[in-house]
Design an enzyme around this catalytic site. Structure first.
Site: not given
Length: 828
Positions: A486-488, A490
């Site tokens: 999940n790149d988002c 963070n």
């Protein structure tokens, strides 16, 4: 509401009206030259790299959305009426219209005022050009005097520079016109060794290469002055906006048809043969002219179409099913593998939602894309694995993407995604199971493409494992880095700067944010790596990987379980994410599916509890939500995931990529009804009847569907280029249908829904075709579903191979050269 229908016999989707909710696109080409084409002939073309070698200029987010691309105009030279066979951009009312998107080609049919057109768009196999074969028919009672115009607006190669660096680009555009062919030669006189060209198979009556001369001042493509007047100016572009526009005339008797082909191509010359004669600035056009000559006569485009269709018939023959469910059959047999090929070719680079500028081939993405297509193109999958591994960093880490043209990694869209290396192991294991080719592990592969740094691929896999083991947090779980799958999410970025990219902003040092998801992924890939090592006789490495998987499983059991589902992560200060203790974002989909695939929680019942929690809390009629409750405010400590409005993208949307993991989880625990239920909720064909809600194409998967917190619940975005394609192919073929390649044979272990009496399938595997028939001997028990036992185990299966029962469900490999094997599977 429907905007078309499936023609399953022809493997086409037929769009019956041009005003689809969004541009419904197709892809041309599957080798080096590619094109995006919409149902109104919009889109663009490029050679290998959508940013660095773009041929046609295209403006994203335009109004109307799909403006430009492949422009054809029919003009009645007696009355002056003109129109587009693709409807756009003039939007003149058509008497008839149909767009047939096929596999590697598109046909647009239209009619107006007694004139009928049929235009075939395709990229011929082995060529770096595209053909627009147009058949014009006169259905009028009298003679028709017509002009046919074809036009493209050239991109000055680098699409990002083309759209931004106007102080240079408005002065550099150059063309060369020779024998009715327009050659786009911007920068060819200096450092480039390639040019584009636009040609016509019929005699050319006129041309223009200046956009303003063709359109007229303050006019758009919807009312070009040259078409309106019926004559071209012969303009030569000097800077500004170079185009290729050609006019040919037709005189058609009643009932007569004529074929004309427009050609758009790319030619690359050897550096020492750029000019003719040498020492001049005149491009050597010999190679281009040879290609053009092949299309002067009729018949070549039809032969090319037959070749494209034959190639796809051969590819799709690797796996075919008959289940009785049209949504399953058409997706498995045709559209899902076709979409998998597109994602294999282009990763996440060029679609109607990906501009082709910002992203190349994703390390994580490309490894996952292999999973759905390795049985179709094993040789290309092998080459792709080696390309991906060659971009790996010496510490075992990875660039998040690399460029197709250079095959070099870059950090343009960020770095430090700590799950990236693990996916290489999964891709190699999938390839080895499909092909039995363990020799790939001995292939020398460089590190970061540095010459002289080559070591065997097995060393790359070992460092993938070491990368995670060298980055563990206080709970013994993997550190998340910038983000994981999940790149988002963070957890180390803490961005407060408006407009700052979460993917490239600096991480705060010293954080201990951990990913429970990576922990589950690591267990899965460590076991795969252990098996590969054992098969190669490296018992020490096998034992090391098995031990690492066991230790990670223990860490998950101790710190990953939240009571009714698996937690998602621990933040930078050690607080749980995806926990019942959180106000928002209490449960995430990703770890629930991944743990089941990794075999974590199966024995103690936690997996089944987590699956039940997903069905209770995340399931919607439009698919499974990524998380709930959606975040309603921005959380500095969580990053981009909370920047989206509730219900969109990663913040509570149906992120379709992860839905197949729950399908697999349901199948692993024996619930075929639940697995197929989830499969059909996001199946594009099953959603065709709500196209006015779904909006994206009904023949390919989308990345996301708006969640229940969104005002537009059920609306899809980001179609085509998504890992959803590969994972749905894996879920339906390997786990629901249960036809699963393994190192020592082909396993057939179906977990089908209780409504199915069985199915038939053919599967090519290591040179042998398996004819498979699955029959349910007794009706399924509605209380347990799919014939599954009450404890959630898969249904009992008996397998008979060529008339002889075998032990278990994995069919031993037949003798080399065996053409066919007959398999009967009886579900008890």
């Amino acid at each position: 509401m429907r905007y078309g229908y499936f023609d399953d016999d022809r493997r086409e989707y037929v769009i019956t009206r041009p005003d689809t909710p969004l541009p419904w696109i197709n892809y041309l080409g599957s080798e080096d030259y590619f094109g995006i084409i919409s149902n109104t002939a919009g889109g663009y073309s490029f050679y290998r790299d959508a940013r660095l070698r773009r041929l046609i200029r295209y403006r994203y987010n335009n109004a109307p959305l799909d403006t430009g691309g492949r422009l054809l105009y029919i003009r009645d030279d007696e009355g002056g009426d003109y129109w587009n066979p693709g409807w756009q951009p003039t939007q003149r009312e058509l008497d008839t219209y149909a767009c047939r998107h096929g596999l590697g080609y598109t046909v647009i049919e239209a009619g107006r005022g007694g004139i009928r057109t049929e235009t075939l768009f395709l990229v011929p196999p082995g060529e770096t050009l595209e053909v627009w074969r147009t058949r014009v028919t006169n259905d009028r009672p009298g003679v028709a005097h017509l002009s046919l115009f074809g036009a493209v607006e050239f991109c000055l190669w680098d699409a990002q520079d083309d759209a931004t660096n106007f102080q240079r680009n408005l002065s550099t555009g150059e063309v060369h016109v020779e024998d009715g062919v327009v050659y786009h030669v911007t920068e060819y006189r200096e450092r480039r060794d390639h040019f584009a060209w636009f040609a016509c198979s019929a005699p050319v009556e006129g041309f223009d290469t200046s956009r303003e001369a063709f359109l007229g001042a303050y006019r758009g493509w919807d009312r070009p002055l040259a078409v309106e007047r019926g004559t071209m100016t012969g303009s030569i572009a000097h800077g500004w906006q170079p185009i290729g526009a050609l006019q040919t005339t037709l005189l058609l008797q009643p009932g007569e048809s004529r074929e004309i082909s427009f050609l758009l191509g790319y030619t690359q010359n050897p550096v020492d043969r750029k000019f003719d004669p040498p020492g001049s600035n005149r491009p050597d056009t010999a190679r281009a002219r040879a290609a053009i000559e092949r299309y002067r006569g009729s018949g070549q485009a039809e032969a090319d179409l037959a070749a494209v269709r034959a190639a796809w018939s051969e590819r799709l023959g690797s796996f075919q099913v008959e289940t009785g469910d049209p949504h399953v059959d058409r997706m498995v047999n045709t559209w899902n593998p076709y979409q998998c090929m597109v994602t294999f070719n282009l990763s996440r680079s060029a679609s109607m939602f990906e501009s082709g500028v910002g992203r190349g081939m994703g390390f994580r993405d490309s490894n996952q894309d292999l999973l759905g297509l390795v049985h179709v193109i094993p040789e290309r999958a092998r080459a792709r694995i080696l390309d991906i591994a060659a971009t790996q960093l010496p510490d075992g880490g990875a660039y998040h993407q690399y460029q197709t043209l250079t095959k070099r990694g870059n950090h343009d869209i960020g770095s430090g995604f700590n799950d990236d290396p693990a996916w290489l192991v999964l891709a190699v294991a999938s390839y080895a199971k499909e092909t039995g080719d363990l020799a790939i592990l001995d292939e020398p592969v460089p590190w970061d493409n540095a010459a002289g740094s080559e070591t065997p691929l097995r060393d790359h896999l070992r460092r993938c494992i070491d990368f995670t083991l060298g980055r563990l947090g206080p709970h013994g779980l993997p550190l998340i880095g910038r983000a994981d799958w999940n790149d988002c999410l963070n957890l180390n970025v803490f961005s407060n700067e408006p407009g700052e990219s979460f993917q490239t902003a600096p991480n705060l040092p010293g954080g201990v944010a951990e990913s429970v998801f990576i922990a589950g992924l690591f267990v899965l890939v460590a076991r795969e790596a252990a098996t590969l090592a054992a098969l190669c006789g490296d018992e020490a490495e096998a034992a090391r990987c098995f031990d690492a998987a066991a230790a990670m499983t223990a860490a998950i059991e101790a710190h990953g379980w939240d009571g009714a589902w698996y937690r998602r992560a621990y933040d930078r200060v050690g607080q749980p994410v995806g926990s019942a203790t959180n106000d928002e974002g209490r449960i995430f989909i990703e770890p629930q599916g991944m743990m089941a695939m990794a075999g974590v929680g199966l024995e103690d019942g936690r997996t089944r509890t987590a699956i039940a929690s997903v069905r209770e809390r995340l399931s919607t009629p439009h698919g499974i939500l990524l998380l709930q409750p959606a975040y309603t405010t921005y959380h500095l400590e969580l990053g981009e995931i909370t920047s989206y409005p509730p219900g969109y993208k990663e913040n509570g949307g149906v992120f379709c990529h992860t839905n197949p993991w729950l399908m697999i989880a349901e199948a692993i625990t024996g619930n075929g009804d639940g697995a197929l239920d989830y499969y059909l909720r996001i199946n594009p064909s099953a959603r065709e009847s709500i196209s006015d809600v779904h909006r994206c194409e009904p023949y390919v998967y989308a990345q996301m569907i708006a969640g229940r917190d969104a005002p537009t619940h059920g609306e899809a975005k980001n179609s085509w280029l998504t890992g959803t394609a590969a994972w749905n192919m894996v879920a339906i073929s390997q786990w629901i249908l249960g036809i699963r390649p393994e190192h020592d044979g082909l396993r057939v272990e179906p977990v089908i829904p209780s409504t199915w009496a069985g199915y038939r399938a053919t599967r090519r595997f290591r040179g042998t075709t398996y004819d498979i028939e699955v029959v349910r001997q007794v009706p399924a028990d509605p209380a347990t579903g799919s014939g599954a036992a009450a404890d959630g185990c898969p249904p009992a299966v008996a397998v008979i191979v060529d008339g002889e029962p075998i032990e278990g469900t994995c069919i031993p490999l037949p003798l080399p050269g065996t053409p066919r094997v007959r398999v009967e599977v009886r579900l008890a």
